[in-house]
Design a protein around this motif. Structure first.
Motif, PDB file in Angstrom:
ATOM      1  N   LEU A  86      52.155  48.489  36.318  1.00 58.40           N
ATOM      2  CA  LEU A  86      50.889  48.881  36.945  1.00 58.40           C
ATOM      3  C   LEU A  86      49.727  48.101  36.340  1.00 58.40           C
ATOM      4  N   ILE A  87      49.719  47.965  35.021  1.00 61.94           N
ATOM      5  CA  ILE A  87      48.661  47.220  34.349  1.00 61.94           C
ATOM      6  C   ILE A  87      48.688  45.752  34.769  1.00 61.94           C
ATOM      7  N   PHE A  90      47.179  45.370  38.263  1.00 62.49           N
ATOM      8  CA  PHE A  90      45.716  45.416  38.275  1.00 62.49           C
ATOM      9  C   PHE A  90      45.117  44.146  37.667  1.00 62.49           C
ATOM     10  N   GLU A  91      45.762  43.605  36.636  1.00 63.97           N
ATOM     11  CA  GLU A  91      45.267  42.359  36.053  1.00 63.97           C
ATOM     12  C   GLU A  91      45.291  41.243  37.102  1.00 63.97           C
ATOM     13  N   GLY A 166      49.553  52.628  43.986  1.00 64.85           N
ATOM     14  CA  GLY A 166      48.543  52.955  42.984  1.00 64.85           C
ATOM     15  C   GLY A 166      47.636  54.081  43.436  1.00 64.85           C
ATOM     16  N   SER A 215      39.359  52.013  39.317  1.00 64.67           N
ATOM     17  CA  SER A 215      40.603  52.484  39.922  1.00 64.67           C
ATOM     18  C   SER A 215      41.707  52.556  38.877  1.00 64.67           C
ATOM     19  N   ARG A 216      41.787  51.530  38.059  1.00 68.19           N
ATOM     20  CA  ARG A 216      42.798  51.535  37.003  1.00 68.19           C
ATOM     21  C   ARG A 216      42.574  52.693  36.044  1.00 68.19           C
ATOM     22  N   ARG A 217      41.321  52.936  35.679  1.00 68.19           N
ATOM     23  CA  ARG A 217      41.002  54.044  34.776  1.00 68.19           C
ATOM     24  C   ARG A 217      41.362  55.391  35.399  1.00 68.19           C
TER      25      ARG A 217
END
Length: 247
Positions: A86-87, A90-91, A166, A215-217
């Motif tokens: 997931l990280i 997003f990167e 996500g 969004s990631r947070r």
């Protein structure tokens, strides 16, 4: 499964199986809608995905034709299986979609801006997490189309499952109320739209960056450190700093 996804799969199978070989003229939208019992917007969305895949193309005044035949590549990115995946997703999106927003700001037509606004408004009508994820993807895909670069459209299309997945995770794990989450995302989308409408490329890039980081947070529940901060976002490369968009 969404009607557009189902229709996309049906049409893609006709190409991949050889039923529709290279050079085949695709029936008009109205005919496809009647044959499959769906609306024209559903047909249009399925055809957009086929174009992004490089499977079909338009010939002025003649309609859509199969351009890749049975050898069309159904490539995509592997599914997200853990937090590290997931990280990474997003990167990658952070790198790609900020430039998509910037180019959309510079290159969009009036029709494409209307499509972006429509997609942003459609998010507001979605209450369920599944529908919300699909609507969110449609917004991001509308930006990719407005960038006028087919490579971005194809890349976003391949990221569809990761983006929708996500958004579903946000619904499952976020401590924030669903209504509040929707309002927050809508505000972030509107900031991107406003910058694009003003043809403010830097503003659109920054607004998209804020949206993706937020969004990631929302999904992870915490911020993570990064070893890269682009010059456009506040300075030279840094090590171990968190992204900070509170300017």
């Amino acid at each position: 499964m969404k009607l557009a996804d189902k229709l996309y799969g049906t049409l893609r199978q006709r190409v991949d199986s050889g039923e529709w070989p290279e050079g085949t003229r695709i029936p008009p939208e109205t005919e496809l809608a009647q044959i499959h019992g769906v609306s024209r917007p559903v047909v249009r969305e399925a055809l957009i995905r086929l174009r992004a895949d490089g499977v079909i193309g338009a010939r002025q005044g003649a309609g859509n034709f199969v351009i890749a035949g049975a050898v069309a590549d159904a490539a995509g990115y592997r599914p997200i299986e853990n937090v590290a995946d997931l990280i990474e997703a997003f990167e990658f999106r952070f790198s790609v979609e900020r430039d998509v927003a910037a180019l959309a700001a510079l290159r969009h037509t009036h029709a494409e801006l209307d499509a972006i606004r429509h997609a942003a408004g459609a998010v507001n009508a979605q209450a369920g997490d599944d529908g919300f994820g699909d609507a969110d993807f449609s917004f991001h895909f509308a930006l990719a189309r407005a960038s006028r670069n087919a490579m971005y459209s194809a890349t976003l299309n391949m990221l569809r499952n990761q983006i929708v997945f996500g958004m579903r995770l946000v619904g499952e794990f976020s401590q924030q109320r669903a209504a509040s989450r929707v309002e927050t995302v809508i505000e972030e989308h509107q900031a991107v739209v406003a910058a694009i409408a003003a043809r403010d490329a830097m503003g659109a890039q920054a607004a998209m960056g804020r949206h993706l980081i937020n969004s990631r947070r929302r999904i992870l529940g915490f911020e993570i450190a990064t070893d890269w901060l682009g010059a456009a976002d506040g300075g030279p490369p840094t090590t171990g700093n968190k992204f900070n968009y509170e300017h």
